[in-house]
Design a protein around this motif. Structure first.
Motif, PDB file in Angstrom:
ATOM      1  N   LEU A  18       0.848  -1.307  -0.001  1.00 34.63           N
ATOM      2  CA  LEU A  18       0.055   0.071   0.134  1.00 34.63           C
ATOM      3  C   LEU A  18       0.890   1.240  -0.041  1.00 34.63           C
ATOM      4  CD1 LEU A  18      -2.711  -0.821   2.470  1.00 34.63           C
ATOM      5  CD2 LEU A  18      -3.223  -0.456   0.240  1.00 34.63           C
ATOM      6  N   LYS A  47      -2.518  -6.061  11.167  1.00 32.93           N
ATOM      7  CA  LYS A  47      -3.456  -6.956  11.691  1.00 32.93           C
ATOM      8  C   LYS A  47      -4.770  -6.777  10.890  1.00 32.93           C
ATOM      9  CE  LYS A  47      -3.131  -5.762  15.874  1.00 32.93           C
ATOM     10  NZ  LYS A  47      -1.814  -4.900  15.910  1.00 32.93           N
ATOM     11  N   HIS A 202      -5.662  -6.760  21.652  1.00 32.26           N
ATOM     12  CA  HIS A 202      -4.619  -6.614  22.435  1.00 32.26           C
ATOM     13  C   HIS A 202      -4.816  -7.262  24.064  1.00 32.26           C
ATOM     14  CE1 HIS A 202      -3.018  -3.125  19.876  1.00 32.26           C
ATOM     15  NE2 HIS A 202      -2.212  -4.409  19.819  1.00 32.26           N
TER      16      HIS A 202
HETATM   17  N1  LIG Z   1      -4.287   2.795   2.687  1.00 33.50           N
HETATM   18  C1  LIG Z   1      -2.952   2.923   3.092  1.00 33.50           C
HETATM   19  N2  LIG Z   1      -2.066   3.501   2.417  1.00 33.50           N
HETATM   20  C2  LIG Z   1      -0.695   3.157   2.868  1.00 33.50           C
HETATM   21  N3  LIG Z   1      -0.365   2.589   4.111  1.00 33.50           N
HETATM   22  C3  LIG Z   1      -1.311   2.023   4.763  1.00 33.50           C
HETATM   23  C4  LIG Z   1      -2.566   1.963   4.373  1.00 33.50           C
HETATM   24  N4  LIG Z   1      -3.638   1.320   5.011  1.00 33.50           N
HETATM   25  C5  LIG Z   1      -2.651   0.930   6.268  1.00 33.50           C
HETATM   26  N5  LIG Z   1      -1.456   1.377   6.036  1.00 33.50           N
HETATM   27  C6  LIG Z   1      -0.315   1.039   6.745  1.00 33.50           C
HETATM   28  O1  LIG Z   1      -0.081  -0.523   6.992  1.00 33.50           O
HETATM   29  C7  LIG Z   1       0.460  -0.770   8.076  1.00 33.50           C
HETATM   30  C8  LIG Z   1      -0.209  -1.706   9.063  1.00 33.50           C
HETATM   31  O2  LIG Z   1      -1.497  -1.235   9.380  1.00 33.50           O
HETATM   32  P1  LIG Z   1      -2.661  -1.908  10.027  1.00 33.50           P
HETATM   33  O3  LIG Z   1      -3.870  -0.891  10.337  1.00 33.50           O
HETATM   34  O4  LIG Z   1      -2.950  -3.119   9.268  1.00 33.50           O
HETATM   35  O5  LIG Z   1      -1.920  -2.520  11.239  1.00 33.50           O
HETATM   36  P2  LIG Z   1      -2.385  -3.007  12.730  1.00 33.50           P
HETATM   37  O6  LIG Z   1      -1.636  -4.066  13.131  1.00 33.50           O
HETATM   38  O7  LIG Z   1      -4.061  -3.183  12.387  1.00 33.50           O
HETATM   39  O8  LIG Z   1      -2.253  -1.914  13.783  1.00 33.50           O
HETATM   40  P3  LIG Z   1      -3.225  -1.492  15.123  1.00 33.50           P
HETATM   41  O9  LIG Z   1      -2.936  -2.368  16.256  1.00 33.50           O
HETATM   42  O10 LIG Z   1      -2.833  -0.028  15.288  1.00 33.50           O
HETATM   43  O11 LIG Z   1      -4.676  -1.620  14.824  1.00 33.50           O
HETATM   44  C9  LIG Z   1       0.580   0.577   8.806  1.00 33.50           C
HETATM   45  O12 LIG Z   1       1.963   0.999   8.654  1.00 33.50           O
HETATM   46  C10 LIG Z   1      -0.176   1.620   8.058  1.00 33.50           C
HETATM   47  O13 LIG Z   1       0.399   2.929   8.107  1.00 33.50           O
END
Ligand SMILES: Nc1ncnc2c1ncn2[C@@H]1O[C@H](COP(=O)(O)OP(=O)(O)OP(=O)(O)O)[C@@H](O)[C@H]1O
Ligand SMILES: [Mg+2]
Length: 252
Positions: A18, A47, A202
């Motif tokens: 992404l 995640k 979490h």
């Molecule tokens: N549309 C997008 N464009 C660019 N980067 C993105 C996009 N969506 C998510 N990301 C990036 O992808 C990575 C993973 O994000 P994600 O939300 O899946 O993490 P997470 O494990 O769910 O975190 P959290 O515990 O905070 O919910 C992050 O670095 C985020 O900035």
């Protein structure tokens, strides 16, 4: 083969970039019938992106997804709708329709997707709201419900579709601490009733007590996978245990 040995959801080699950044790197997992697999890992690990790729809300760049042994062909609109009708999705921020009552939020997909009559859908919605302890709140709008109640409506909505698996993305992290327990209690009941689930959270005490397996994710990769009593065992040098200890230090 026993029914509970059957793989319901199989995810093979999902990758996603992404904004020019690799977010998911070759993620594979499977969930058997009746299992509760818990996805943990630091913020930004990927995640939510993984769960959304599994439901094709974000189309993965590569990889395959099987539901009940059937390969998802996401290019086929009809197949994708069928797949989604069998996969419940619970989000951190509930995603309810604000202009519909609790009952209507649950009933709407039953009418639109399952083609039930208004009466049938209402009866089923009331049954599912009863199952999450909200029968008396059926006529209320989301704005009249607490966060915990809203999340329970979202769970009732997913259950009404008789899902083969439910994906839950941090279902309690938007809630005030005193409301977390009521939502976890509903998920615990579903687990003990044999529902198949994959849940990012979490809530480590919950994961330790109820997960059949923990999947630990970091930098877009699933780097550890195993039973909580193995990954979190006293003295084990796993990233999962290290992460858990740091959460405790932060008072999470
Ligand atoms: N549309 C997008 N464009 C660019 N980067 C993105 C996009 N969506 C998510 N990301 C990036 O992808 C990575 C993973 O994000 P994600 O939300 O899946 O993490 P997470 O494990 O769910 O975190 P959290 O515990 O905070 O919910 C992050 O670095 C985020 O900035
Ligand atoms: Mg997330």
């Amino acid at each position: 083969m026993r029914a509970e040995d059957k793989v319901v959801l199989q995810v093979q080699g999902i990758s996603k970039t992404l904004g020019g950044k690799p977010i998911l790197d070759n993620c594979s997992l499977s969930v058997r019938r009746g299992e509760l697999k818990v996805l943990i890992g630091p913020s930004g690990a990927g995640k939510s992106t993984l769960l959304q790729c599994i439901d094709c809300l974000i189309p993965p760049d590569s990889g395959q997804i099987w539901l009940d042994g059937e390969l998802l062909e996401s290019g086929d609109r009809k197949k994708l709708c069928e797949f989604r009708a069998h996969v419940g999705m619970i989000f951190q921020d509930f995603n309810l329709f604000d202009h519909l009552t609790a009952e209507e939020n649950v009933a709407i997909a039953l009418r639109k997707v399952r083609g039930m009559s208004r009466r049938e859908a209402k009866a089923r919605a009331l049954e599912e709201l009863g199952r999450v302890g909200l029968a008396r709140r059926a006529p209320l709008y989301p704005a009249q419900l607490s966060g915990g109640q809203k999340q329970r409506v979202a769970i009732a909505r997913a259950l009404a579709m008789d899902p083969k698996v439910i994906l839950l993305d941090e279902p309690t992290s938007a809630l005030d601490p005193e409301l977390v327990g009521e939502v976890l209690a509903v998920i615990r009941d579903l687990a003990s009733g044999g529902m198949t689930m994959l849940m990012a959270t979490h809530q480590m005490d919950f994961a330790r007590a109820l997960a059949t397996e923990i999947l630990f994710m970091e930098h877009g990769r699933l780097i550890e996978q195993g039973a909580p009593e193995v990954l979190l065992a006293e003295g084990s040098a796993t990233r999962t245990r290290d992460f858990c200890a740091r959460l405790l230090e932060m008072g999470a």
